[in-house]
Design an enzyme around this catalytic site. Structure first.
Site, PDB file in Angstrom:
ATOM      1  N   ARG A  30       0.632  -1.177   0.069  1.00 16.53           N
ATOM      2  CA  ARG A  30       0.064   0.018  -0.052  1.00 16.53           C
ATOM      3  C   ARG A  30       0.911   1.296  -0.006  1.00 16.53           C
ATOM      4  NH1 ARG A  30      -1.399   2.880   3.968  1.00 16.53           N
ATOM      5  NH2 ARG A  30      -1.289   1.278   5.416  1.00 16.53           N
TER       6      ARG A  30
ATOM      7  N   LYS B  12     -12.234   1.390 -18.695  1.00 16.23           N
ATOM      8  CA  LYS B  12     -12.748   1.595 -19.853  1.00 16.23           C
ATOM      9  C   LYS B  12     -11.749   1.247 -21.033  1.00 16.23           C
ATOM     10  CE  LYS B  12     -16.033   2.738 -17.390  1.00 16.23           C
ATOM     11  NZ  LYS B  12     -16.719   4.310 -16.873  1.00 16.23           N
TER      12      LYS B  12
HETATM   13  C1  LIG Z   1     -16.816   4.650 -15.734  1.00 14.47           C
HETATM   14  C2  LIG Z   1     -16.414   5.957 -15.437  1.00 14.47           C
HETATM   15  C3  LIG Z   1     -15.818   6.434 -14.493  1.00 14.47           C
HETATM   16  C4  LIG Z   1     -15.447   5.595 -13.122  1.00 14.47           C
HETATM   17  O1  LIG Z   1     -14.759   4.681 -13.392  1.00 14.47           O
HETATM   18  P1  LIG Z   1     -14.861   3.403 -12.417  1.00 14.47           P
HETATM   19  O2  LIG Z   1     -13.599   2.435 -12.833  1.00 14.47           O
HETATM   20  O3  LIG Z   1     -16.124   2.538 -12.824  1.00 14.47           O
HETATM   21  O4  LIG Z   1     -14.759   3.671 -10.978  1.00 14.47           O
HETATM   22  C5  LIG Z   1     -15.485   7.764 -14.404  1.00 14.47           C
HETATM   23  N1  LIG Z   1     -15.388   8.705 -15.579  1.00 14.47           N
HETATM   24  C6  LIG Z   1     -16.134   8.308 -16.579  1.00 14.47           C
HETATM   25  C7  LIG Z   1     -16.167   9.259 -17.682  1.00 14.47           C
HETATM   26  C8  LIG Z   1     -16.554   6.946 -16.662  1.00 14.47           C
HETATM   27  O5  LIG Z   1     -17.318   6.608 -17.793  1.00 14.47           O
END
Ligand SMILES: *Cc1c(COP(=O)(O)O)cnc(C)c1O
Length: 391
Positions: free
Chosen positions: A60, A210
């Site tokens: 951590r 993403k």
């Molecule tokens: C999905 C998303 C997030 C959050 O990300 P996580 O990995 O799900 O916590 C933040 N900003 C945008 C534009 C997203 O599409």
């Protein structure tokens, strides 16, 4: 886009590493499955403990597998330093918390990712931090919302439902002239297509879940920026809130990073093809895609971005019920949240503020790595099946 910057270096960066004899020349960074690191002498331990962000003391803090990924991402985003987190929201909340304290005020774009808006406008209220949501399409709206106690301007360009852009240069200059920190969510464009730090933005955040992952098998986030700002986050929010990335997740994301530029080119090409096709369909009122010349902020997109990704939306005068019938019968598009993976996705929402006056539905598509022609055929054939429904 018109004057594409040469992106070839991104391929070399993501594919190539120098031989590392510390790891017997292992072509991939090994997974350091360890919580702590031990030392030969007390002197070495004390020296490392003094510099726990650059030395390896505890996972951590600084794990070698995670650090490898952080260094790669920093180079790709033109940042001095990166810190990886357990999720996009862990990265976003840590970055925001690093910029504000009780009594401060935040200006945030009103189309920002929902949980980000909830964190800024509701959660932080508990700590006496106020905020104003603004239409970010004009820097004048942001300027008008500034207060003497404004300490943070939070941007997301493009946004992920209507794909609204903010003028990054203008926002960064405005913020700098008032001593305000800027944070921008760059998940949509990825470092392949947009580098906000080059426009003067202070901190960039990504939902690595993403496109950077792209395999729909991991949840992860990252904060990038100057060594001064990011090392402060590493010592405080990263260490104290503890939303760390594990070595295993870092190894998975590193695998994904090898093909990021390749995947993004494919998403870009296919999404443009599908978006251009949809623009001429009878059930489509308007396509929200920054690289279509009809898009209101097309010029700004050309200036700031080096390409566009695979997520866009379209507005329809048809009811959400009818569009949900259609979405449910698509064969190549799955119904689901998130985006950025290999798979095409669809969601149908009621039209909201910002959509065309006649619009009743807002349909968001993620264009995956399938054949764009197959996707177009699926969209058309399915529409032919439901278009006579009176819904
Ligand atoms: C999905 C998303 C997030 C959050 O990300 P996580 O990995 O799900 O916590 C933040 N900003 C945008 C534009 C997203 O599409």
């Amino acid at each position: 886009m018109s004057e594409k910057k040469d992106r070839e270096w991104q391929y070399t960066l993501t594919a190539h590493d120098a031989v590392d004899e510390r790891h017997h020349g292992s072509i991939n960074m090994p997974i350091y499955q360890t919580s702590l690191f031990a030392f030969e002498s007390y002197e070495k331990f004390q020296e490392a403990a003094k510099h726990s962000q650059t030395h390896h003391v505890y996972s951590r803090g600084n794990n070698p597998t995670v650090r490898y990924l952080e260094d790669k991402l920093a180079e790709l985003e033109h940042a001095e330093m990166a810190k990886c987190f357990a999720s996009g929201m862990a990265a976003i909340s840590a970055a925001i918390l690093s910029a504000v304290k009780t009594g401060d005020h935040i200006v945030c774009v009103d189309q920002a990712y929902g949980p980000t808006r909830a964190f800024v406008t509701q959660y932080l209220m508990r700590f006496g931090i106020e905020s104003t949501l603004v239409d970010g399409s004009s820097p004048d709206n942001i300027r008008a919302a500034l207060r003497p106690e404004t300490k943070l301007i939070y941007l997301e360009s493009p946004t992920s439902m209507l794909f609204q852009l903010q003028d990054l240069t203008a926002c960064a200059e405005l913020a700098r002239s008032h001593g305000i920190v800027t944070i921008m969510d760059n998940s949509w464009a990825t470092p392949v297509f947009q580098n906000p730090l080059e426009f003067g933005i202070d901190l960039v955040v990504h939902s690595v879940t993403k496109y950077i992952s792209g395999q729909s098998d991991s949840v992860a986030g990252v904060v990038l920026g100057s060594a001064r700002l990011v090392s402060r986050i590493a010592e405080d929010e990263y260490m104290l809130l503890g939303g760390i990335m594990t070595a295993h997740t870092a190894a998975l994301i590193t695998r994904c990073l090898r093909t990021l530029p390749l995947r993004m080119e494919r998403h870009e090409r296919s999404a443009l093809k599908v978006a251009a096709h949809l623009a001429s369909q009878p059930y489509v009122l308007r396509v929200n895609h920054p690289a279509l010349p009809a898009y209101p902020q097309y010029e700004l997109g050309m200036k700031q971005m080096n390409g566009t990704s695979g997520l866009f939306s379209f507005e329809s005068a048809e009811s959400p019920e009818k569009m949900r019938q259609w979405a449910g019968q698509l064969k190549l598009f799955k119904i689901g949240v998130s985006w950025g993976g290999f798979e095409s996705l669809v969601t149908v929402n009621p039209a909201f503020a910002g959509c065309a006056a006649e619009a009743r539905s807002l349909i968001r598509l993620h264009i995956g790595l399938e054949s764009a022609d197959d996707l177009i055929r699926d969209l058309d054939q399915t529409w032919a099946q439901v278009c006579d429904l009176q819904l």
